[in-house]
Design a protein around this motif. Sequence first.
Motif, PDB file in Angstrom:
ATOM      1  N   GLY A 148       8.831  -4.214   4.838  1.00  0.00           N
ATOM      2  CA  GLY A 148       8.649  -2.777   4.743  1.00  0.00           C
ATOM      3  C   GLY A 148       8.051  -2.318   3.431  1.00  0.00           C
ATOM      4  N   THR A 149       7.399  -1.174   3.460  1.00  0.00           N
ATOM      5  CA  THR A 149       6.850  -0.551   2.260  1.00  0.00           C
ATOM      6  C   THR A 149       7.145   0.947   2.329  1.00  0.00           C
ATOM      7  OG1 THR A 149       4.861  -0.310   0.877  1.00  0.00           O
ATOM      8  CG2 THR A 149       4.536  -0.210   3.256  1.00  0.00           C
ATOM      9  N   GLN A 150       7.569   1.504   1.197  1.00  0.00           N
ATOM     10  CA  GLN A 150       8.002   2.902   1.167  1.00  0.00           C
ATOM     11  C   GLN A 150       6.808   3.835   1.049  1.00  0.00           C
ATOM     12  OE1 GLN A 150      11.298   4.347   1.199  1.00  0.00           O
ATOM     13  NE2 GLN A 150      10.100   6.234   1.409  1.00  0.00           N
ATOM     14  N   SER A 195      -3.983  10.937   1.578  1.00  0.00           N
ATOM     15  CA  SER A 195      -4.149   9.775   2.453  1.00  0.00           C
ATOM     16  C   SER A 195      -3.592   8.529   1.788  1.00  0.00           C
ATOM     17  CB  SER A 195      -5.632   9.541   2.757  1.00  0.00           C
ATOM     18  OG  SER A 195      -6.201  10.634   3.440  1.00  0.00           O
ATOM     19  N   LEU A 196      -3.182   7.588   2.615  1.00  0.00           N
ATOM     20  CA  LEU A 196      -2.756   6.272   2.166  1.00  0.00           C
ATOM     21  C   LEU A 196      -3.232   5.251   3.183  1.00  0.00           C
ATOM     22  CD1 LEU A 196       0.968   6.450   0.924  1.00  0.00           C
ATOM     23  CD2 LEU A 196      -1.023   5.798  -0.431  1.00  0.00           C
ATOM     24  N   ARG A 197      -3.450   4.036   2.719  1.00  0.00           N
ATOM     25  CA  ARG A 197      -3.807   2.941   3.617  1.00  0.00           C
ATOM     26  C   ARG A 197      -2.834   1.803   3.408  1.00  0.00           C
ATOM     27  NH1 ARG A 197      -8.752  -1.310   3.427  1.00  0.00           N
ATOM     28  NH2 ARG A 197      -9.216  -1.474   5.663  1.00  0.00           N
ATOM     29  N   LEU A 198      -2.088   1.490   4.427  1.00  0.00           N
ATOM     30  CA  LEU A 198      -1.156   0.375   4.380  1.00  0.00           C
ATOM     31  C   LEU A 198      -1.803  -0.873   4.952  1.00  0.00           C
ATOM     32  CD1 LEU A 198       2.148   2.066   5.623  1.00  0.00           C
ATOM     33  CD2 LEU A 198       1.159   2.039   3.316  1.00  0.00           C
ATOM     34  N   SER A 199      -1.429  -2.007   4.386  1.00  0.00           N
ATOM     35  CA  SER A 199      -1.903  -3.287   4.878  1.00  0.00           C
ATOM     36  C   SER A 199      -0.720  -4.138   5.297  1.00  0.00           C
ATOM     37  CB  SER A 199      -2.697  -4.017   3.792  1.00  0.00           C
ATOM     38  OG  SER A 199      -3.797  -3.266   3.363  1.00  0.00           O
ATOM     39  N   CYS A 200      -0.972  -5.041   6.226  1.00  0.00           N
ATOM     40  CA  CYS A 200       0.035  -6.018   6.640  1.00  0.00           C
ATOM     41  C   CYS A 200      -0.677  -7.358   6.774  1.00  0.00           C
ATOM     42  CB  CYS A 200       0.686  -5.616   7.944  1.00  0.00           C
ATOM     43  SG  CYS A 200       1.802  -6.859   8.632  1.00  0.00           S
ATOM     44  N   ALA A 201      -0.386  -8.254   5.832  1.00  0.00           N
ATOM     45  CA  ALA A 201      -0.998  -9.575   5.834  1.00  0.00           C
ATOM     46  C   ALA A 201      -0.080 -10.556   6.549  1.00  0.00           C
ATOM     47  CB  ALA A 201      -1.259 -10.035   4.408  1.00  0.00           C
ATOM     48  N   ALA A 202      -0.651 -11.290   7.482  1.00  0.00           N
ATOM     49  CA  ALA A 202       0.134 -12.233   8.277  1.00  0.00           C
ATOM     50  C   ALA A 202      -0.237 -13.665   7.924  1.00  0.00           C
ATOM     51  CB  ALA A 202      -0.100 -11.990   9.751  1.00  0.00           C
ATOM     52  N   GLY A 239       0.771  -1.233   0.000  1.00  0.00           N
ATOM     53  CA  GLY A 239       0.000   0.000   0.000  1.00  0.00           C
ATOM     54  C   GLY A 239       0.802   1.282   0.000  1.00  0.00           C
ATOM     55  N   GLY A 240       2.114   1.160   0.065  1.00  0.00           N
ATOM     56  CA  GLY A 240       2.933   2.361   0.054  1.00  0.00           C
ATOM     57  C   GLY A 240       2.911   3.049  -1.302  1.00  0.00           C
ATOM     58  N   GLY A 241       3.464   4.257  -1.338  1.00  0.00           N
ATOM     59  CA  GLY A 241       3.514   4.978  -2.596  1.00  0.00           C
ATOM     60  C   GLY A 241       3.950   6.409  -2.406  1.00  0.00           C
ATOM     61  N   LEU A 242       3.828   7.165  -3.491  1.00  0.00           N
ATOM     62  CA  LEU A 242       4.192   8.581  -3.495  1.00  0.00           C
ATOM     63  C   LEU A 242       2.918   9.416  -3.550  1.00  0.00           C
ATOM     64  CD1 LEU A 242       6.150  10.977  -3.888  1.00  0.00           C
ATOM     65  CD2 LEU A 242       6.100  10.480  -6.343  1.00  0.00           C
ATOM     66  N   VAL A 243       2.762  10.295  -2.562  1.00  0.00           N
ATOM     67  CA  VAL A 243       1.582  11.157  -2.507  1.00  0.00           C
ATOM     68  C   VAL A 243       2.005  12.576  -2.149  1.00  0.00           C
ATOM     69  CG1 VAL A 243       0.011   9.284  -1.851  1.00  0.00           C
ATOM     70  CG2 VAL A 243       1.136  10.649  -0.073  1.00  0.00           C
ATOM     71  N   GLN A 244       1.101  13.501  -2.362  1.00  0.00           N
ATOM     72  CA  GLN A 244       1.346  14.883  -1.979  1.00  0.00           C
ATOM     73  C   GLN A 244       0.918  15.113  -0.534  1.00  0.00           C
ATOM     74  OE1 GLN A 244      -0.677  17.311  -4.951  1.00  0.00           O
ATOM     75  NE2 GLN A 244       1.252  17.532  -6.068  1.00  0.00           N
ATOM     76  N   ALA A 245       1.481  16.137   0.059  1.00  0.00           N
ATOM     77  CA  ALA A 245       1.109  16.500   1.423  1.00  0.00           C
ATOM     78  C   ALA A 245      -0.393  16.740   1.508  1.00  0.00           C
ATOM     79  CB  ALA A 245       1.860  17.753   1.850  1.00  0.00           C
ATOM     80  N   GLY A 246      -0.992  16.235   2.581  1.00  0.00           N
ATOM     81  CA  GLY A 246      -2.427  16.366   2.771  1.00  0.00           C
ATOM     82  C   GLY A 246      -3.229  15.169   2.273  1.00  0.00           C
TER      83      GLY A 246
END
Length: 127
Positions: free
Chosen positions: A120-122, A17-24, A8-15
């Motif tokens: 990890g995700t950037q 939103s992003l949603r990261l996931s962690c699958a176990a 779910g990581g990525g490059l976004v502008q200030a302000g």
Amino acid sequence: QVQLVESGGGLVQAGASLRLSCAASGRTFSTMVRMGWFRQAPEKEREFVGAIRWSTGSTYYADSVKGRFTISRDKAKNTIFVQMDSLKPEDTAVYYCAADRGPLTTLAESSAGYDYWGQGTQVTVSS
């Protein structure tokens, strides 16, 4: 053994939103007590973001993200999430999830208490 995979990581502008996931996955995952999110920016130490108790869903956050980040879990999918809103350039880092199999002997913000880590995700936030 437990495997953790972030996405779910990525490059976004200030302000934005992003949603990261962690699958176990792994046979022993059901015994995990606490899951955490950490981040590490270039040339900085790994920093606690937040954590969630697997059984109760109770959460705890670092002051730097409180009110902007929300951690949740989907027990059926063995997945945790971090919803990151109002992102700032200083949130730029590699984000890691971690699992603590217990018993809980350290505070949630101590990375030493976690037994398993993802790769990890950037996340990059531009100004």
